[in-house]
Write a protein that holds these residues in place. Structure first.
Motif, PDB file in Angstrom:
ATOM      1  N   VAL A  75       3.463   9.790 -11.901  1.00 33.60           N
ATOM      2  CA  VAL A  75       3.213   8.681 -12.826  1.00 33.60           C
ATOM      3  C   VAL A  75       1.729   8.633 -13.184  1.00 33.60           C
ATOM      4  O   VAL A  75       1.354   8.442 -14.341  1.00 33.60           O
ATOM      5  CB  VAL A  75       3.662   7.331 -12.209  1.00 33.60           C
TER       6      VAL A  75
ATOM      7  N   LEU B  80      -1.295  -3.369 -14.512  1.00 32.71           N
ATOM      8  CA  LEU B  80      -2.212  -3.451 -13.365  1.00 32.71           C
ATOM      9  C   LEU B  80      -3.016  -4.745 -13.382  1.00 32.71           C
ATOM     10  O   LEU B  80      -3.348  -5.289 -12.340  1.00 32.71           O
ATOM     11  CB  LEU B  80      -3.165  -2.250 -13.332  1.00 32.71           C
TER      12      LEU B  80
ATOM     13  N   PHE C  55     -13.950  -2.492 -13.258  1.00 35.31           N
ATOM     14  CA  PHE C  55     -14.050  -1.099 -12.809  1.00 35.31           C
ATOM     15  C   PHE C  55     -12.723  -0.376 -12.963  1.00 35.31           C
ATOM     16  O   PHE C  55     -12.673   0.762 -13.414  1.00 35.31           O
ATOM     17  CB  PHE C  55     -14.538  -1.024 -11.358  1.00 35.31           C
ATOM     18  N   ASN C  56     -11.635  -1.058 -12.588  1.00 34.11           N
ATOM     19  CA  ASN C  56     -10.328  -0.410 -12.707  1.00 34.11           C
ATOM     20  C   ASN C  56     -10.055   0.006 -14.161  1.00 34.11           C
ATOM     21  O   ASN C  56      -9.595   1.112 -14.437  1.00 34.11           O
ATOM     22  CB  ASN C  56      -9.230  -1.356 -12.218  1.00 34.11           C
TER      23      ASN C  56
ATOM     24  N   ARG D 234       7.571  -0.932 -13.095  1.00 33.15           N
ATOM     25  CA  ARG D 234       7.441  -0.864 -11.631  1.00 33.15           C
ATOM     26  C   ARG D 234       6.706   0.397 -11.203  1.00 33.15           C
ATOM     27  O   ARG D 234       5.912   0.389 -10.275  1.00 33.15           O
ATOM     28  CB  ARG D 234       8.825  -0.880 -10.983  1.00 33.15           C
ATOM     29  N   LEU D 235       7.010   1.513 -11.872  1.00 27.00           N
ATOM     30  CA  LEU D 235       6.366   2.778 -11.503  1.00 27.00           C
ATOM     31  C   LEU D 235       4.868   2.731 -11.807  1.00 27.00           C
ATOM     32  O   LEU D 235       4.044   3.162 -11.004  1.00 27.00           O
ATOM     33  CB  LEU D 235       7.019   3.944 -12.253  1.00 27.00           C
ATOM     34  N   VAL D 236       4.532   2.211 -12.975  1.00 29.08           N
ATOM     35  CA  VAL D 236       3.111   2.172 -13.345  1.00 29.08           C
ATOM     36  C   VAL D 236       2.341   1.275 -12.377  1.00 29.08           C
ATOM     37  O   VAL D 236       1.193   1.549 -12.032  1.00 29.08           O
ATOM     38  CB  VAL D 236       2.926   1.704 -14.813  1.00 29.08           C
ATOM     39  N   LYS D 237       2.994   0.225 -11.901  1.00 29.97           N
ATOM     40  CA  LYS D 237       2.310  -0.670 -10.960  1.00 29.97           C
ATOM     41  C   LYS D 237       1.954   0.019  -9.649  1.00 29.97           C
ATOM     42  O   LYS D 237       1.166  -0.506  -8.865  1.00 29.97           O
ATOM     43  CB  LYS D 237       3.194  -1.893 -10.668  1.00 29.97           C
ATOM     44  N   GLN D 238       2.555   1.167  -9.386  1.00 34.17           N
ATOM     45  CA  GLN D 238       2.259   1.862  -8.126  1.00 34.17           C
ATOM     46  C   GLN D 238       1.044   2.779  -8.207  1.00 34.17           C
ATOM     47  O   GLN D 238       0.604   3.303  -7.186  1.00 34.17           O
ATOM     48  CB  GLN D 238       3.466   2.711  -7.696  1.00 34.17           C
ATOM     49  N   VAL D 239       0.528   3.017  -9.400  1.00 37.19           N
ATOM     50  CA  VAL D 239      -0.618   3.944  -9.499  1.00 37.19           C
ATOM     51  C   VAL D 239      -1.836   3.268  -8.874  1.00 37.19           C
ATOM     52  O   VAL D 239      -1.866   2.055  -8.699  1.00 37.19           O
ATOM     53  CB  VAL D 239      -0.925   4.356 -10.962  1.00 37.19           C
ATOM     54  N   PRO D 240      -2.851   4.073  -8.523  1.00 34.70           N
ATOM     55  CA  PRO D 240      -4.017   3.491  -7.838  1.00 34.70           C
ATOM     56  C   PRO D 240      -4.691   2.403  -8.664  1.00 34.70           C
ATOM     57  O   PRO D 240      -4.831   2.532  -9.879  1.00 34.70           O
ATOM     58  CB  PRO D 240      -4.964   4.676  -7.683  1.00 34.70           C
ATOM     59  N   TYR D 241      -5.054   1.326  -7.969  1.00 35.21           N
ATOM     60  CA  TYR D 241      -5.913   0.314  -8.571  1.00 35.21           C
ATOM     61  C   TYR D 241      -7.318   0.615  -8.060  1.00 35.21           C
ATOM     62  O   TYR D 241      -7.561   0.576  -6.861  1.00 35.21           O
ATOM     63  CB  TYR D 241      -5.468  -1.086  -8.142  1.00 35.21           C
ATOM     64  N   TYR D 242      -8.208   0.934  -8.966  1.00 35.12           N
ATOM     65  CA  TYR D 242      -9.550   1.346  -8.545  1.00 35.12           C
ATOM     66  C   TYR D 242     -10.447   0.128  -8.369  1.00 35.12           C
ATOM     67  O   TYR D 242     -10.846  -0.491  -9.348  1.00 35.12           O
ATOM     68  CB  TYR D 242     -10.165   2.290  -9.573  1.00 35.12           C
ATOM     69  N   SER D 243     -10.764  -0.186  -7.111  1.00 35.25           N
ATOM     70  CA  SER D 243     -11.681  -1.299  -6.859  1.00 35.25           C
ATOM     71  C   SER D 243     -13.112  -0.808  -7.021  1.00 35.25           C
ATOM     72  O   SER D 243     -13.409   0.354  -6.768  1.00 35.25           O
ATOM     73  CB  SER D 243     -11.481  -1.827  -5.444  1.00 35.25           C
ATOM     74  N   ALA D 244     -13.980  -1.723  -7.406  1.00 32.61           N
ATOM     75  CA  ALA D 244     -15.383  -1.360  -7.629  1.00 32.61           C
ATOM     76  C   ALA D 244     -16.029  -0.895  -6.329  1.00 32.61           C
ATOM     77  O   ALA D 244     -15.916  -1.567  -5.313  1.00 32.61           O
ATOM     78  CB  ALA D 244     -16.143  -2.558  -8.177  1.00 32.61           C
ATOM     79  N   PRO D 245     -16.664   0.280  -6.343  1.00 35.69           N
ATOM     80  CA  PRO D 245     -17.355   0.754  -5.132  1.00 35.69           C
ATOM     81  C   PRO D 245     -18.577  -0.112  -4.818  1.00 35.69           C
ATOM     82  O   PRO D 245     -19.119  -0.770  -5.708  1.00 35.69           O
ATOM     83  CB  PRO D 245     -17.772   2.185  -5.474  1.00 35.69           C
TER      84      PRO D 245
ATOM     85  N   ASP E 106     -13.798  -5.972 -10.056  1.00 42.90           N
ATOM     86  CA  ASP E 106     -12.749  -4.982  -9.779  1.00 42.90           C
ATOM     87  C   ASP E 106     -11.934  -4.685 -11.035  1.00 42.90           C
ATOM     88  O   ASP E 106     -11.621  -3.530 -11.320  1.00 42.90           O
ATOM     89  CB  ASP E 106     -11.821  -5.470  -8.661  1.00 42.90           C
TER      90      ASP E 106
ATOM     91  N   ASP F  29      -7.601  -9.713  -0.320  1.00 41.89           N
ATOM     92  CA  ASP F  29      -6.667  -8.777  -0.935  1.00 41.89           C
ATOM     93  C   ASP F  29      -6.569  -7.490  -0.113  1.00 41.89           C
ATOM     94  O   ASP F  29      -6.181  -6.452  -0.599  1.00 41.89           O
ATOM     95  CB  ASP F  29      -7.072  -8.480  -2.384  1.00 41.89           C
TER      96      ASP F  29
ATOM     97  N   ARG G 187      -1.421   3.966   0.466  1.00 41.17           N
ATOM     98  CA  ARG G 187      -0.884   2.675   0.842  1.00 41.17           C
ATOM     99  C   ARG G 187       0.327   2.882   1.750  1.00 41.17           C
ATOM    100  O   ARG G 187       1.104   3.810   1.551  1.00 41.17           O
ATOM    101  CB  ARG G 187      -0.469   1.887  -0.402  1.00 41.17           C
TER     102      ARG G 187
END
Lengths: 244, 176
Positions: B108, B128, B18-19, A48-59, B15, A150, B88
């Motif tokens: 984290v 992710l 890139f992620n 759960r914690l790891v799922k909170q880190v930033p998801y980097y979308s393609a610029p 995406d 999304d 967020r």
């Protein structure tokens, strides 16, 4: 199952990769072993914690670069491109004029997107598909996008500023689904395209393409592109009303 | 027979590409370069993609491109943390809880960035991207058993952050 066997398949269980018979044995053990239950809970919490880190979308500049690479591959087969390069180099008397695609892209990524924005505006107005949801009520239009994108685009009726909301639709820009809001002033239609941006907030970038006005700005993690046959001053007015 | 196009099959995973690259590279510029190169390769080899999983296929190209370009970097890069915050919205949390939550996320993130790349990537791909073990095995090019043991070790390495994050997550640790 015993505790030492649990350790071997702990992650497979947490990840739902364990077959039904093994799962059943696993859960049976959990029912009687607080220590192993705790191990499962810890694993799940890490997840759960790891799922909170930033998801980097393609610029956007990467999206544009990739789309261009795609276009090049489609319209100029690589051998032809190579032949053309060789011919060009020869015609220049051996002077190599090599600019990497990447440096060019950095400069005119905005231009490229602006052209796509105008293209999409024109296609929508030619009657192909302007509205998926027709409503002047922002509280109808905003929820309509839910589950279709999304991200949640800001939707605001600007009737009080003289730009009534007409509705919205789903569109596709820079290789991603985006929100398109449609506003109106007199007989002029205005498309506002919105999608998430990684860039910082920007001022207004105004340009004119094939007789259409385009205004681009970035606010609060969203990239905005307004396009219309309206004059520049009035389109800027809309942009300001959206930013306020 | 109807042929699915690059646009339908590969572009939607931009995406994800890139992620993944961003978590490998830990900076935007290298990640963008790698993904751009990976897409050029993907275009070249697209005709060889049959019925397989396009996302796993693309991510494996991203991975190979990254390690082809920065063979030594994968292991020894210094972790730079720019203090990027998670913006967020924290649904309905009071400001204090929100701050604690943000601190947890940053902790984290740092812990994940500090992991060796082999461990970091399995967590990114699993948590992710939601890849299955089989898909991860394709991306990384190792047997499924290796995927599982790396995940186990990666999670164990992150266990110490739990102690400091219990307050933030509102005590999810009750044991049934």
């Amino acid at each position: 199952m015993k505790c030492h066997e649990i350790g071997r398949v702990l992650d497979a269980y947490v990840d739902g990769e364990l077959g039904p018979p093994e799962s059943a044995g696993f859960e049976e053990h959990l029912g009687v072993c607080a220590a192993c239950s705790r191990r499962v809970a810890d694993r799940e919490l890490v997840g759960r914690l790891v799922k909170q880190v930033p998801y980097y979308s393609a610029p956007d500049r990467l999206r544009v670069a990739v789309l261009r690479a795609r276009k090049r591959s489609r319209f100029t087969p690589q051998l032809l491109a190579l032949a053309a390069t060789v011919a060009l180099a020869a015609s220049l008397g051996g002077v190599m004029v090599v600019r990497t695609a990447r440096s060019r892209q950095a400069v005119d990524v905005t231009t490229s997107i602006a052209e796509d924005v105008v293209g999409s505006h024109v296609r929508a107005l030619m009657g192909e598909h302007l509205l998926d949801v027709r409503s002047t009520d922002q509280h109808t239009v905003k929820p309509w996008f839910l589950g279709k994108l999304d991200f949640s685009p800001p939707v605001e009726d600007l009737a009080s500023s003289g730009f009534p909301l007409v509705g919205g639709r789903l569109d596709y820009m820079v290789a991603r689904p985006v929100a398109a809001l449609v506003y109106k002033r007199r007989q002029h239609m205005i498309n506002v395209f919105i999608w998430p941006a990684q860039e910082q907030d920007t001022g207004f970038d105004a340009r004119s393409i094939r007789g259409f006005q385009v205004q681009h700005w970035t606010r609060s993690g969203m990239s905005f592109w307004a396009v219309s046959d309206l004059n520049e001053a009035e389109l800027r007015e809309l942009a300001r009303a959206l930013v306020h | 027979m109807p042929q699915r196009t690059f646009e339908e099959v590969v572009l939607p995973h931009l995406d994800a590409a890139f992620n993944y690259a961003r978590w490998l590279a830990k900076n935007d510029a290298d990640a963008e370069d790698v993904v751009q190169d990976a897409y050029v390769r993907a275009l070249r080899f697209f005709s060889s993609l049959r019925g397989e999983n396009a996302r796993a296929w693309l991510l494996s190209i991203v991975r190979n491109t990254w390690y082809g370009r920065f063979p030594a970097r994968g292991v020894d890069r210094i972790v730079t943390f720019d203090g990027g915050t998670d913006d967020r919205p924290g649904d309905g949390l009071d400001p204090e809880a929100l701050v604690i939550q943000q601190q947890t996320v940053q902790r984290v993130q740092r812990a994940l960035e500090a992991l060796p790349p082999d461990f970091r990537e399995v967590l990114v791909l699993r948590e992710l991207e939601g890849l299955s073990y089989k898909e991860m095995a394709i991306v990384i090019g190792v047997p499924i058993g290796t995927v599982m043991s790396r995940l186990a070790r990666a999670r164990e390495r992150l266990l110490p952050i739990l102690a400091s994050s219990e307050a933030a997550t509102g005590g999810h640790r009750e044991v049934s």
